[in-house]
Every structure is written in C-alpha cells, then in structure tokens.
Scaffold this motif. Structure first.
Motif, PDB file in Angstrom:
ATOM      1  N   LYS A   1       0.944  -1.360  -0.132  1.00  0.00           N
ATOM      2  CA  LYS A   1       0.055   0.027   0.079  1.00  0.00           C
ATOM      3  C   LYS A   1       0.696   1.363  -0.035  1.00  0.00           C
ATOM      4  O   LYS A   1       1.686   1.442   0.781  1.00  0.00           O
ATOM      5  N   PRO A   2       0.751   2.039  -1.209  1.00  0.00           N
ATOM      6  CA  PRO A   2       1.564   3.366  -1.250  1.00  0.00           C
ATOM      7  C   PRO A   2       1.480   4.326   0.168  1.00  0.00           C
ATOM      8  O   PRO A   2       2.372   4.782   0.613  1.00  0.00           O
ATOM      9  N   THR A   3       0.170   4.336   0.638  1.00  0.00           N
ATOM     10  CA  THR A   3      -0.099   5.406   1.841  1.00  0.00           C
ATOM     11  C   THR A   3       0.991   4.683   2.943  1.00  0.00           C
ATOM     12  O   THR A   3       1.400   5.427   3.733  1.00  0.00           O
ATOM     13  N   VAL A   4       0.890   3.458   3.237  1.00  0.00           N
ATOM     14  CA  VAL A   4       1.639   2.744   4.469  1.00  0.00           C
ATOM     15  C   VAL A   4       3.114   3.077   4.253  1.00  0.00           C
ATOM     16  O   VAL A   4       3.724   3.201   5.224  1.00  0.00           O
ATOM     17  N   LEU A   5       3.495   2.754   2.774  1.00  0.00           N
ATOM     18  CA  LEU A   5       5.071   2.935   2.356  1.00  0.00           C
ATOM     19  C   LEU A   5       5.539   4.259   2.747  1.00  0.00           C
ATOM     20  O   LEU A   5       6.621   4.565   3.019  1.00  0.00           O
ATOM     21  N   VAL A   6       4.656   5.232   2.666  1.00  0.00           N
ATOM     22  CA  VAL A   6       5.171   6.833   2.776  1.00  0.00           C
ATOM     23  C   VAL A   6       4.732   7.005   4.206  1.00  0.00           C
ATOM     24  O   VAL A   6       5.797   7.559   4.853  1.00  0.00           O
ATOM     25  N   PHE A   7       3.893   6.932   4.860  1.00  0.00           N
ATOM     26  CA  PHE A   7       3.591   7.479   6.266  1.00  0.00           C
ATOM     27  C   PHE A   7       4.052   6.745   7.340  1.00  0.00           C
ATOM     28  O   PHE A   7       4.485   7.375   8.097  1.00  0.00           O
ATOM     29  N   VAL A   8       4.241   5.423   7.189  1.00  0.00           N
ATOM     30  CA  VAL A   8       4.863   4.684   8.380  1.00  0.00           C
ATOM     31  C   VAL A   8       6.393   5.112   8.482  1.00  0.00           C
ATOM     32  O   VAL A   8       6.856   5.549   9.541  1.00  0.00           O
ATOM     33  N   PRO A   9       7.260   5.139   7.534  1.00  0.00           N
ATOM     34  CA  PRO A   9       8.636   5.501   7.382  1.00  0.00           C
ATOM     35  C   PRO A   9       8.680   6.818   8.096  1.00  0.00           C
ATOM     36  O   PRO A   9       9.688   7.248   8.709  1.00  0.00           O
ATOM     37  N   LEU A  10       7.800   7.898   7.296  1.00  0.00           N
ATOM     38  CA  LEU A  10       8.060   9.227   7.896  1.00  0.00           C
ATOM     39  C   LEU A  10       7.680   9.636   9.136  1.00  0.00           C
ATOM     40  O   LEU A  10       8.315  10.167  10.034  1.00  0.00           O
ATOM     41  N   GLY A  11       6.320   8.759   9.523  1.00  0.00           N
ATOM     42  CA  GLY A  11       6.073   9.097  11.206  1.00  0.00           C
ATOM     43  C   GLY A  11       7.312   8.378  11.965  1.00  0.00           C
ATOM     44  O   GLY A  11       7.436   9.004  13.060  1.00  0.00           O
ATOM     45  N   THR A  12       7.520   7.312  11.540  1.00  0.00           N
ATOM     46  CA  THR A  12       8.591   6.657  12.726  1.00  0.00           C
ATOM     47  C   THR A  12       9.841   7.282  12.577  1.00  0.00           C
ATOM     48  O   THR A  12      10.312   7.668  13.834  1.00  0.00           O
ATOM     49  N   THR A  13      10.268   7.785  11.674  1.00  0.00           N
ATOM     50  CA  THR A  13      11.527   8.600  11.632  1.00  0.00           C
ATOM     51  C   THR A  13      11.305   9.859  12.412  1.00  0.00           C
ATOM     52  O   THR A  13      12.241  10.534  13.053  1.00  0.00           O
ATOM     53  N   LEU A  14      10.160  10.628  12.203  1.00  0.00           N
ATOM     54  CA  LEU A  14      10.060  11.775  12.619  1.00  0.00           C
ATOM     55  C   LEU A  14      10.044  11.414  14.439  1.00  0.00           C
ATOM     56  O   LEU A  14      10.336  12.329  15.211  1.00  0.00           O
ATOM     57  N   PHE A  15       9.333  10.499  14.680  1.00  0.00           N
ATOM     58  CA  PHE A  15       9.053  10.095  16.085  1.00  0.00           C
ATOM     59  C   PHE A  15      10.689   9.903  16.823  1.00  0.00           C
ATOM     60  O   PHE A  15      10.711  10.520  17.876  1.00  0.00           O
ATOM     61  N   LEU A  16      11.254   9.241  15.992  1.00  0.00           N
ATOM     62  CA  LEU A  16      12.803   8.906  16.621  1.00  0.00           C
ATOM     63  C   LEU A  16      13.342   9.946  16.698  1.00  0.00           C
ATOM     64  O   LEU A  16      14.243  10.468  17.655  1.00  0.00           O
ATOM     65  N   SER A  17      13.500  11.040  15.598  1.00  0.00           N
ATOM     66  CA  SER A  17      14.240  12.097  15.633  1.00  0.00           C
ATOM     67  C   SER A  17      13.928  13.128  16.770  1.00  0.00           C
ATOM     68  O   SER A  17      14.801  13.512  17.477  1.00  0.00           O
ATOM     69  N   ILE A  18      12.582  13.403  16.967  1.00  0.00           N
ATOM     70  CA  ILE A  18      11.940  13.983  17.862  1.00  0.00           C
ATOM     71  C   ILE A  18      12.398  13.543  19.276  1.00  0.00           C
ATOM     72  O   ILE A  18      12.861  14.290  20.174  1.00  0.00           O
ATOM     73  N   ALA A  19      12.198  12.336  19.611  1.00  0.00           N
ATOM     74  CA  ALA A  19      12.554  11.517  20.853  1.00  0.00           C
ATOM     75  C   ALA A  19      14.013  11.591  21.166  1.00  0.00           C
ATOM     76  O   ALA A  19      14.271  12.151  22.285  1.00  0.00           O
ATOM     77  N   PHE A  20      14.763  11.447  20.223  1.00  0.00           N
ATOM     78  CA  PHE A  20      16.389  11.461  20.444  1.00  0.00           C
ATOM     79  C   PHE A  20      16.761  12.892  20.472  1.00  0.00           C
ATOM     80  O   PHE A  20      17.567  13.096  21.563  1.00  0.00           O
ATOM     81  N   ARG A  21      16.612  13.775  19.620  1.00  0.00           N
ATOM     82  CA  ARG A  21      17.242  15.033  19.687  1.00  0.00           C
ATOM     83  C   ARG A  21      16.558  16.069  20.480  1.00  0.00           C
ATOM     84  O   ARG A  21      17.115  16.963  21.367  1.00  0.00           O
ATOM     85  N   THR A  22      15.314  16.052  20.475  1.00  0.00           N
ATOM     86  CA  THR A  22      14.581  17.155  21.183  1.00  0.00           C
ATOM     87  C   THR A  22      14.389  16.655  22.741  1.00  0.00           C
ATOM     88  O   THR A  22      14.597  17.433  23.717  1.00  0.00           O
ATOM     89  N   MET A  23      13.722  15.476  23.126  1.00  0.00           N
ATOM     90  CA  MET A  23      13.506  15.278  24.468  1.00  0.00           C
ATOM     91  C   MET A  23      14.660  14.587  24.955  1.00  0.00           C
ATOM     92  O   MET A  23      15.018  14.887  26.267  1.00  0.00           O
ATOM     93  N   LEU A  24      15.471  13.591  24.232  1.00  0.00           N
ATOM     94  CA  LEU A  24      16.730  13.037  24.990  1.00  0.00           C
ATOM     95  C   LEU A  24      17.866  13.795  24.934  1.00  0.00           C
ATOM     96  O   LEU A  24      18.892  13.436  25.688  1.00  0.00           O
ATOM     97  N   HIS A  25      18.035  14.816  23.930  1.00  0.00           N
ATOM     98  CA  HIS A  25      19.124  15.451  23.610  1.00  0.00           C
ATOM     99  C   HIS A  25      20.314  14.439  23.262  1.00  0.00           C
ATOM    100  O   HIS A  25      21.517  14.711  23.953  1.00  0.00           O
ATOM    101  N   VAL A  26      20.024  13.507  22.378  1.00  0.00           N
ATOM    102  CA  VAL A  26      21.098  12.532  22.107  1.00  0.00           C
ATOM    103  C   VAL A  26      21.360  12.831  20.613  1.00  0.00           C
ATOM    104  O   VAL A  26      20.431  13.118  19.676  1.00  0.00           O
ATOM    105  N   LEU A  27      22.789  12.993  20.426  1.00  0.00           N
ATOM    106  CA  LEU A  27      23.075  13.247  18.802  1.00  0.00           C
ATOM    107  C   LEU A  27      22.705  11.799  17.902  1.00  0.00           C
ATOM    108  O   LEU A  27      22.860  10.879  18.655  1.00  0.00           O
ATOM    109  N   LEU A  28      22.145  12.005  16.920  1.00  0.00           N
ATOM    110  CA  LEU A  28      21.933  11.138  16.081  1.00  0.00           C
ATOM    111  C   LEU A  28      23.092  11.075  14.813  1.00  0.00           C
ATOM    112  O   LEU A  28      23.755  12.406  14.495  1.00  0.00           O
ATOM    113  N   PRO A  29      23.335  10.153  14.303  1.00  0.00           N
ATOM    114  CA  PRO A  29      24.264   9.966  13.239  1.00  0.00           C
ATOM    115  C   PRO A  29      24.112  10.783  11.954  1.00  0.00           C
ATOM    116  O   PRO A  29      22.867  10.924  11.708  1.00  0.00           O
TER     117      PRO A  29
END
Length: 189
Positions: free
Chosen positions: A161-189
């Motif tokens: 499903k194209p919607t799943v292939l687009v929105f799940v990776p975007l949402g997961t990456t956005l969540f990980l990025s915000i969680a590590f960079r903004t909330m935990l203040h951990v540098l990402l590669p």
C-alpha cells in the motif's frame, strides 16, 4: 545418518554475527569520538541495537535446537521421527529448497541493513532546520537515510500500500528524531 543443521540456527548465527559487528563498530567509533559521554553519544543507540540483535539471535538459535530435537524425537505413532529412507527425494528437495530460500531472505535483509549503516556513515547531508511557530525541527542524513531504509525494508517484507509505504517511515523517523534530539538530547548520526 547425520543430522542437518536447522535453518533457524544458521539464521541465528548470521544475525549474531551482524550484532557483534554492530556492537564492535559502536564501541570502536565511541572510542574515536570527541564526545565521551554515553548519554549523548550517537553510538549508544547502535550499541543497544547490537546487544538486542545478539540476544534475539541467541534465542533464535535456541529455537532451532528445539526444532531439531523435536524432529528427532518420537512421533505420535511411537516411531522415531527421524527422516530416513522413507522420505521421498522430492520431499527432501523441497525441504532443501525452502531452507535455502529462507537463508537467502535473511542474507538480503542483512545486506539492506549493511547498506543502511554504510549510508549513515558515508553520506553527509547538511543539517536543515525548519521552524513551525516556536518548534524547531532539524533533519539531516539520519532522517533521509532512515526514511528510505524503512520504506525499502517494508517493500521487501511485502507491504504494497503506497500510503503505508510513505507515512509509516515518515512517522517513525519523525518520532525517533524528535524523541532522541529534542527530548533526550542525544546526537543522531
């Protein structure tokens, strides 16, 4: 007759090797890094993933050992469950083909993971910051490579499903990025 090694054991060995490689990469890179605080090191995440991969691969190898014992144990009719002369050549060929197919899928998944980690190490995308009201979001190599990797892995696993292939990776990456960079203040590669 010799017992063959169960495919779960082979898969576990492959995953354990990749976990050890990832763990050693994170420890060596941490030793070379300028930041010596584990709490803010981007290699902490890689180390945790490597440890989890090693643990899960040991569990997978244990499942393979149990499956081998189950196959060698008695059947419901009281006879030995060993495969021998009664097994047809076609059944033996089908089992070998299925085992080879499983190993091929595991190797392809490991290659995709290796490409992901090499892309994280070698690609350099400048940091871009987007401001929405008072919220600032910064994205760089990690976000771009992770979105592509997740979409490729999902397509490899059979998601169509194209919607799943687009929105799940975007949402997961956005969540990980915000969680590590903004909330935990951990540098990402």
């Amino acid at each position: 007759m010799k017992n063959k090694i169960h495919s779960l054991i082979i898969e576990g060995i492959l995953f354990c090797g990749s976990g050890i490689a990832l763990l050693s990469y994170s420890l060596v890179s941490y030793g070379k890094a300028f930041n010596k605080d584990w709490g803010q090191s981007p290699y902490l995440f890689l180390m945790l993933v490597g440890l989890a991969l090693i643990g899960l691969s040991i569990w997978l190898m244990g499942e393979g050992v149990l499956e081998m014992k189950r196959a060698d144990g008695p059947c419901a009719d009281g006879k030995s469950g060993r495969t021998g002369a009664k097994q047809t050549a076609a059944g033996d060929y089908a089992a070998k083909k299925q085992s080879a197919e499983k190993i091929r899928w595991v190797v392809i998944a490991l290659i995709l993971c290796g490409i992901y980690y090499m892309a994280l190490a070698w690609l350099k995308i400048p940091y871009i910051t987007i401001g929405i009201f008072t919220f600032l979001y910064t994205f760089s190599t990690f976000e771009v490579v992770t979105v592509v990797f997740l979409a490729a892995m999902m397509a490899f696993m059979g998601v169509r499903k194209p919607t799943v292939l687009v929105f799940v990776p975007l949402g997961t990456t956005l969540f990980l990025s915000i969680a590590f960079r903004t909330m935990l203040h951990v540098l990402l590669p």
